[in-house]
Design a protein around this motif. Sequence first.
Motif, PDB file in Angstrom:
ATOM      1  N   MET A   1       0.767  -1.216   0.072  1.00 38.54           N
ATOM      2  CA  MET A   1      -0.116  -0.029   0.034  1.00 38.54           C
ATOM      3  C   MET A   1       0.977   1.343   0.042  1.00 38.54           C
ATOM      4  O   MET A   1       0.735   2.224  -0.826  1.00 38.54           O
ATOM      5  N   LEU A   2       1.918   1.413   0.809  1.00 39.55           N
ATOM      6  CA  LEU A   2       2.716   2.562   0.871  1.00 39.55           C
ATOM      7  C   LEU A   2       3.491   2.653  -0.514  1.00 39.55           C
ATOM      8  O   LEU A   2       3.867   3.747  -0.619  1.00 39.55           O
ATOM      9  N   GLU A   3       3.891   1.634  -0.949  1.00 40.45           N
ATOM     10  CA  GLU A   3       4.573   1.492  -2.263  1.00 40.45           C
ATOM     11  C   GLU A   3       3.789   2.345  -3.386  1.00 40.45           C
ATOM     12  O   GLU A   3       4.154   3.083  -4.168  1.00 40.45           O
ATOM     13  N   CYS A   4       2.538   1.856  -3.394  1.00 42.77           N
ATOM     14  CA  CYS A   4       1.480   2.422  -4.188  1.00 42.77           C
ATOM     15  C   CYS A   4       1.322   3.903  -4.099  1.00 42.77           C
ATOM     16  O   CYS A   4       1.250   4.706  -4.885  1.00 42.77           O
ATOM     17  N   TRP A   5       1.313   4.338  -2.839  1.00 40.17           N
ATOM     18  CA  TRP A   5       1.029   5.852  -2.480  1.00 40.17           C
ATOM     19  C   TRP A   5       2.216   6.559  -3.163  1.00 40.17           C
ATOM     20  O   TRP A   5       2.239   7.578  -3.387  1.00 40.17           O
TER      21      TRP A   5
ATOM     22  N   GLU B   1      11.333   8.117   3.828  1.00 41.46           N
ATOM     23  CA  GLU B   1      10.639   7.972   2.645  1.00 41.46           C
ATOM     24  C   GLU B   1       9.258   8.192   2.589  1.00 41.46           C
ATOM     25  O   GLU B   1       8.538   8.819   1.826  1.00 41.46           O
ATOM     26  N   GLN B   2       8.615   7.888   3.868  1.00 42.99           N
ATOM     27  CA  GLN B   2       7.302   8.032   4.022  1.00 42.99           C
ATOM     28  C   GLN B   2       6.993   9.709   3.889  1.00 42.99           C
ATOM     29  O   GLN B   2       6.119  10.232   3.524  1.00 42.99           O
ATOM     30  N   LEU B   3       7.665  10.408   4.810  1.00 39.76           N
ATOM     31  CA  LEU B   3       7.683  11.759   4.820  1.00 39.76           C
ATOM     32  C   LEU B   3       7.894  12.560   3.364  1.00 39.76           C
ATOM     33  O   LEU B   3       7.148  13.296   3.090  1.00 39.76           O
ATOM     34  N   THR B   4       8.512  11.856   2.443  1.00 36.34           N
ATOM     35  CA  THR B   4       8.806  12.274   1.259  1.00 36.34           C
ATOM     36  C   THR B   4       7.509  12.283   0.472  1.00 36.34           C
ATOM     37  O   THR B   4       6.855  13.327  -0.121  1.00 36.34           O
ATOM     38  N   MET B   5       6.895  11.293   0.626  1.00 40.26           N
ATOM     39  CA  MET B   5       5.685  11.047   0.113  1.00 40.26           C
ATOM     40  C   MET B   5       4.511  12.053   0.759  1.00 40.26           C
ATOM     41  O   MET B   5       3.853  12.723  -0.205  1.00 40.26           O
ATOM     42  N   ILE B   6       4.433  12.113   1.874  1.00 41.21           N
ATOM     43  CA  ILE B   6       3.626  13.142   2.595  1.00 41.21           C
ATOM     44  C   ILE B   6       3.682  14.420   2.139  1.00 41.21           C
ATOM     45  O   ILE B   6       2.737  15.257   1.706  1.00 41.21           O
ATOM     46  N   LYS B   7       4.977  15.103   2.123  1.00 45.16           N
ATOM     47  CA  LYS B   7       5.363  16.575   1.595  1.00 45.16           C
ATOM     48  C   LYS B   7       4.933  16.423  -0.096  1.00 45.16           C
ATOM     49  O   LYS B   7       4.520  17.465  -0.293  1.00 45.16           O
ATOM     50  N   ALA B   8       5.189  15.378  -0.757  1.00 42.18           N
ATOM     51  CA  ALA B   8       4.622  15.502  -2.134  1.00 42.18           C
ATOM     52  C   ALA B   8       3.239  15.845  -2.120  1.00 42.18           C
ATOM     53  O   ALA B   8       2.834  16.553  -2.947  1.00 42.18           O
ATOM     54  N   LEU B   9       2.189  15.131  -1.398  1.00 45.55           N
ATOM     55  CA  LEU B   9       0.771  15.240  -1.218  1.00 45.55           C
ATOM     56  C   LEU B   9       0.598  16.671  -0.799  1.00 45.55           C
ATOM     57  O   LEU B   9      -0.189  17.401  -1.489  1.00 45.55           O
ATOM     58  N   GLU B  10       1.236  17.219   0.110  1.00 44.93           N
ATOM     59  CA  GLU B  10       1.298  18.574   0.550  1.00 44.93           C
ATOM     60  C   GLU B  10       1.428  19.599  -0.548  1.00 44.93           C
ATOM     61  O   GLU B  10       0.921  20.573  -0.384  1.00 44.93           O
ATOM     62  N   ASP B  11       2.498  19.351  -0.992  1.00 43.88           N
ATOM     63  CA  ASP B  11       2.931  20.395  -2.203  1.00 43.88           C
ATOM     64  C   ASP B  11       2.241  20.295  -3.548  1.00 43.88           C
ATOM     65  O   ASP B  11       2.534  21.125  -4.441  1.00 43.88           O
ATOM     66  N   LEU B  12       1.390  19.420  -3.519  1.00 47.24           N
ATOM     67  CA  LEU B  12       0.608  19.588  -4.954  1.00 47.24           C
ATOM     68  C   LEU B  12       0.065  20.972  -5.121  1.00 47.24           C
ATOM     69  O   LEU B  12      -0.552  21.540  -4.156  1.00 47.24           O
ATOM     70  N   PRO B  13       0.007  21.173  -6.399  1.00 51.40           N
ATOM     71  CA  PRO B  13      -0.369  22.605  -6.591  1.00 51.40           C
ATOM     72  C   PRO B  13      -1.978  22.835  -6.638  1.00 51.40           C
ATOM     73  O   PRO B  13      -2.533  24.180  -6.735  1.00 51.40           O
TER      74      PRO B  13
ATOM     75  N   SER C   1       4.786   8.621  12.539  1.00 51.57           N
ATOM     76  CA  SER C   1       6.052   9.233  12.135  1.00 51.57           C
ATOM     77  C   SER C   1       5.953   9.540  10.744  1.00 51.57           C
ATOM     78  O   SER C   1       6.796   9.434   9.939  1.00 51.57           O
ATOM     79  N   MET C   2       4.878   9.730  10.157  1.00 48.78           N
ATOM     80  CA  MET C   2       4.385  10.312   8.813  1.00 48.78           C
ATOM     81  C   MET C   2       4.029  11.649   9.057  1.00 48.78           C
ATOM     82  O   MET C   2       2.984  12.161   7.989  1.00 48.78           O
ATOM     83  N   GLY C   3       4.421  12.368   9.835  1.00 48.10           N
ATOM     84  CA  GLY C   3       4.145  13.927  10.018  1.00 48.10           C
ATOM     85  C   GLY C   3       3.035  14.202  10.495  1.00 48.10           C
ATOM     86  O   GLY C   3       2.659  15.363  10.896  1.00 48.10           O
ATOM     87  N   GLY C   4       2.111  13.119  11.326  1.00 49.48           N
ATOM     88  CA  GLY C   4       1.083  13.500  11.992  1.00 49.48           C
ATOM     89  C   GLY C   4       1.074  14.315  13.215  1.00 49.48           C
ATOM     90  O   GLY C   4       0.167  15.356  13.388  1.00 49.48           O
ATOM     91  N   VAL C   5       2.280  14.204  13.976  1.00 45.77           N
ATOM     92  CA  VAL C   5       2.202  14.919  15.205  1.00 45.77           C
ATOM     93  C   VAL C   5       2.250  16.446  14.808  1.00 45.77           C
ATOM     94  O   VAL C   5       1.305  17.453  15.375  1.00 45.77           O
ATOM     95  N   GLN C   6       3.350  16.953  14.050  1.00 45.48           N
ATOM     96  CA  GLN C   6       3.461  18.422  13.707  1.00 45.48           C
ATOM     97  C   GLN C   6       2.237  18.846  12.985  1.00 45.48           C
ATOM     98  O   GLN C   6       2.122  20.123  13.049  1.00 45.48           O
ATOM     99  N   ARG C   7       1.907  18.012  11.939  1.00 45.17           N
ATOM    100  CA  ARG C   7       0.503  18.683  11.280  1.00 45.17           C
ATOM    101  C   ARG C   7      -0.618  18.672  12.219  1.00 45.17           C
ATOM    102  O   ARG C   7      -1.543  19.719  11.959  1.00 45.17           O
TER     103      ARG C   7
END
Length: 268
Positions: free
Chosen positions: A39-43, A90-102, A147-153
Amino acid sequence: MTVTDPPFGDTPPLRLTFDGPLAVLTIDRAPENVFDRSMLECWGHALEWLTQNPPRALLINAIGRVVSTGLDVTILDELSQYGAEKFWAEQLTMIKALEDLPCPTVFAAHGLTLTAAFEISLACDFILAAKTARFGLVERRVAFIPSMGGVQRLAARAGRNRAAQLVMTGEFYRARVLAEWGVVDSLFDGAGFADQARAYAMRLALGPTAAHAATKKVLAAVRDGGVAAADAVQPRISEGVARTKDHHRAVTAFLTEGPLHETEYFGH
């Protein structure tokens, strides 16, 4: 239309489809929609593709009784020996990519939404929830931390103390409570929730795409450097929007038809 490139395999746990200008990412591994390695690889693949081919809006939803019961705990067992830092980076890179979509991003939670799925929702611009939905970052049950950015977000949305309360208690929180905290943006009745969520996302997809992207740039500047940082980039961002065809058409329509004009936007 179902996207076949990038390939997710014959029975992917995540499907990327399009409804006109609206991209839809659907979690589809019922009954629990567990976030295992596949699942994470697909994301990761999906966010790489969307970054290169941004839609006008993105809706994230799920099939089944729950949105997700969260991360596959066997992953934590494996990472307790080696490789944890690289994996979570690697998971945070995916999260940031989602966050940075225009484009505007919308997460639709119809039911229980735990750990990884909740953290993904927090990287979206809007979280919609059925009134019966529940959320949780329950990693304390395995003596771990989200550890996928949930605490800070979560802290960015609800404040440090609320984030500490939710994470350290490890309890489930109803959508109504999280709406009061400013985490969930809109609540809907369970009946017809999927249709209402899609209509919400479609309205954004049909809106002034460049203006939406500009809004996200300004908000990102506020997040990273405060109001002064946003002020520094605002003129350049606004100039870019001023040059778009959608803006020119809308201004002309406003002047000729009034503020209630119904100009169609084309995303450029």
